[in-house]
Scaffold this active site. Sequence first.
Site, PDB file in Angstrom:
ATOM      1  N   SER A 129      30.574  95.538 -69.953  1.00  0.00           N
ATOM      2  CA  SER A 129      29.671  94.438 -69.598  1.00  0.00           C
ATOM      3  C   SER A 129      30.456  93.200 -69.180  1.00  0.00           C
ATOM      4  O   SER A 129      31.168  92.597 -69.977  1.00  0.00           O
ATOM      5  CB  SER A 129      28.782  94.102 -70.797  1.00  0.00           C
ATOM      6  OG  SER A 129      28.043  92.926 -70.512  1.00  0.00           O
TER       7      SER A 129
ATOM      8  N   HIS B 153      28.702  97.020 -65.787  1.00  0.00           N
ATOM      9  CA  HIS B 153      27.384  96.526 -66.209  1.00  0.00           C
ATOM     10  C   HIS B 153      27.289  95.020 -65.947  1.00  0.00           C
ATOM     11  O   HIS B 153      28.115  94.249 -66.430  1.00  0.00           O
ATOM     12  CB  HIS B 153      27.198  96.817 -67.706  1.00  0.00           C
ATOM     13  CG  HIS B 153      25.808  96.551 -68.213  1.00  0.00           C
ATOM     14  ND1 HIS B 153      24.784  97.475 -68.093  1.00  0.00           N
ATOM     15  CD2 HIS B 153      25.270  95.477 -68.839  1.00  0.00           C
ATOM     16  CE1 HIS B 153      23.682  96.968 -68.633  1.00  0.00           C
ATOM     17  NE2 HIS B 153      23.949  95.760 -69.087  1.00  0.00           N
TER      18      HIS B 153
ATOM     19  N   ASP C 172      24.812  91.691 -66.249  1.00  0.00           N
ATOM     20  CA  ASP C 172      23.598  91.113 -66.830  1.00  0.00           C
ATOM     21  C   ASP C 172      23.179  89.875 -66.048  1.00  0.00           C
ATOM     22  O   ASP C 172      23.941  88.912 -65.977  1.00  0.00           O
ATOM     23  CB  ASP C 172      23.856  90.692 -68.282  1.00  0.00           C
ATOM     24  CG  ASP C 172      24.019  91.882 -69.202  1.00  0.00           C
ATOM     25  OD1 ASP C 172      23.125  92.739 -69.211  1.00  0.00           O
ATOM     26  OD2 ASP C 172      25.043  91.953 -69.907  1.00  0.00           O
TER      27      ASP C 172
ATOM     28  N   MET D 181      20.610  86.852 -66.103  1.00  0.00           N
ATOM     29  CA  MET D 181      19.686  86.158 -67.024  1.00  0.00           C
ATOM     30  C   MET D 181      19.156  84.892 -66.370  1.00  0.00           C
ATOM     31  O   MET D 181      19.905  84.210 -65.659  1.00  0.00           O
ATOM     32  CB  MET D 181      20.421  85.771 -68.309  1.00  0.00           C
ATOM     33  CG  MET D 181      21.134  86.912 -68.984  1.00  0.00           C
ATOM     34  SD  MET D 181      21.963  86.306 -70.461  1.00  0.00           S
ATOM     35  CE  MET D 181      22.820  87.773 -70.970  1.00  0.00           C
TER      36      MET D 181
ATOM     37  N   HIS E  12      21.503  94.871 -64.748  1.00  0.00           N
ATOM     38  CA  HIS E  12      20.460  94.698 -65.764  1.00  0.00           C
ATOM     39  C   HIS E  12      19.813  93.326 -65.587  1.00  0.00           C
ATOM     40  O   HIS E  12      20.454  92.306 -65.829  1.00  0.00           O
ATOM     41  CB  HIS E  12      21.143  94.847 -67.140  1.00  0.00           C
ATOM     42  CG  HIS E  12      20.223  94.633 -68.301  1.00  0.00           C
ATOM     43  ND1 HIS E  12      20.692  94.431 -69.582  1.00  0.00           N
ATOM     44  CD2 HIS E  12      18.868  94.581 -68.390  1.00  0.00           C
ATOM     45  CE1 HIS E  12      19.665  94.273 -70.405  1.00  0.00           C
ATOM     46  NE2 HIS E  12      18.553  94.358 -69.703  1.00  0.00           N
TER      47      HIS E  12
ATOM     48  N   MET F 287      17.575  90.624 -66.862  1.00  0.00           N
ATOM     49  CA  MET F 287      16.857  90.073 -68.015  1.00  0.00           C
ATOM     50  C   MET F 287      16.108  88.841 -67.526  1.00  0.00           C
ATOM     51  O   MET F 287      16.424  87.716 -67.902  1.00  0.00           O
ATOM     52  CB  MET F 287      17.841  89.671 -69.114  1.00  0.00           C
ATOM     53  CG  MET F 287      18.737  90.776 -69.587  1.00  0.00           C
ATOM     54  SD  MET F 287      19.669  90.201 -71.021  1.00  0.00           S
ATOM     55  CE  MET F 287      20.965  91.389 -71.051  1.00  0.00           C
TER      56      MET F 287
ATOM     57  N   MET G 144      18.202  98.058 -76.063  1.00  0.00           N
ATOM     58  CA  MET G 144      18.966  96.895 -76.522  1.00  0.00           C
ATOM     59  C   MET G 144      19.176  97.028 -78.026  1.00  0.00           C
ATOM     60  O   MET G 144      18.208  97.169 -78.781  1.00  0.00           O
ATOM     61  CB  MET G 144      18.228  95.595 -76.218  1.00  0.00           C
ATOM     62  CG  MET G 144      18.111  95.252 -74.734  1.00  0.00           C
ATOM     63  SD  MET G 144      19.710  95.133 -73.882  1.00  0.00           S
ATOM     64  CE  MET G 144      20.489  93.767 -74.764  1.00  0.00           C
TER      65      MET G 144
ATOM     66  N   ASP H  84      23.062  98.985 -75.291  1.00  0.00           N
ATOM     67  CA  ASP H  84      23.807  97.750 -75.044  1.00  0.00           C
ATOM     68  C   ASP H  84      23.614  96.800 -76.220  1.00  0.00           C
ATOM     69  O   ASP H  84      22.486  96.483 -76.589  1.00  0.00           O
ATOM     70  CB  ASP H  84      23.280  97.097 -73.757  1.00  0.00           C
ATOM     71  CG  ASP H  84      24.006  95.814 -73.392  1.00  0.00           C
ATOM     72  OD1 ASP H  84      24.973  95.440 -74.080  1.00  0.00           O
ATOM     73  OD2 ASP H  84      23.609  95.178 -72.397  1.00  0.00           O
ATOM     74  N   GLY H  85      24.744  96.342 -76.780  1.00  0.00           N
ATOM     75  CA  GLY H  85      24.682  95.325 -77.831  1.00  0.00           C
ATOM     76  C   GLY H  85      25.445  95.730 -79.073  1.00  0.00           C
ATOM     77  O   GLY H  85      25.086  96.703 -79.735  1.00  0.00           O
TER      78      GLY H  85
END
Length: 217
Positions: free
Chosen positions: A9, A34, A36, A38, A67, A69, A138, A176-177
């Site tokens: 990520s 990956h 993200d 946001m 991804h 979000m 998640m 993920d996380g």
Amino acid sequence: MNRTLVSPSLLSANFANLQADIEKINQSEADWLHLDIMDGVFVPNISFGFPVLKHVAKLSQKPLDVHLMIVSPEKFIKEVKELGTMMMNVHYEACSHLHRVVQQIKDAGMKAAVTLNPATPVMLLTDIIGELDMVLLMSVNPGFGGQKFIPHTLDKVKELRELIARSGSQALIEVDGGVNLETGKQLVEAGADVLVAGNAVFKAPDMIDMIHQLKSL
């Protein structure tokens, strides 16, 4: 047995020297990268926008696992596709017409994935699992890197594995996380196919070796 797929990520990378970190990922056994996105509305944080991502896409030799979000992710299908994205990931909680969004992603020539937040039950995907290429669970509340893994995710992976088997879907399970060697091993044993790792990779003394270890789980 297929080897575990690893999707580092970028949120955890060193943004002062992004190129060096992406080059390390390129040299590694990582399967995907990956990303993200946001918006500060759907999650309480803002990450990077399309100008930065265009630069990242040029540097990355790995397929992009993007991804979103964000609220109304369908508004950005064109921009995501233009990055050369392989997999576009939208949140179940952000799409009031999920089936339509999934079709739009596929029509744009990308693979379609749906993400579930920690409190969203797996069974809500029953009617669409057959259309999906991947489900992202998640294992922290989305918005910030470096959070602690939520153990209940292991039950959700098992439940999702059963749903996929029952429906005949080919969907992969991504998590993920809080993914590290310890939680990663538990997730793979529970049935996860793809591990998204942020801090575990980018804060490791040797990123390439850490990716190798995650792939060997």
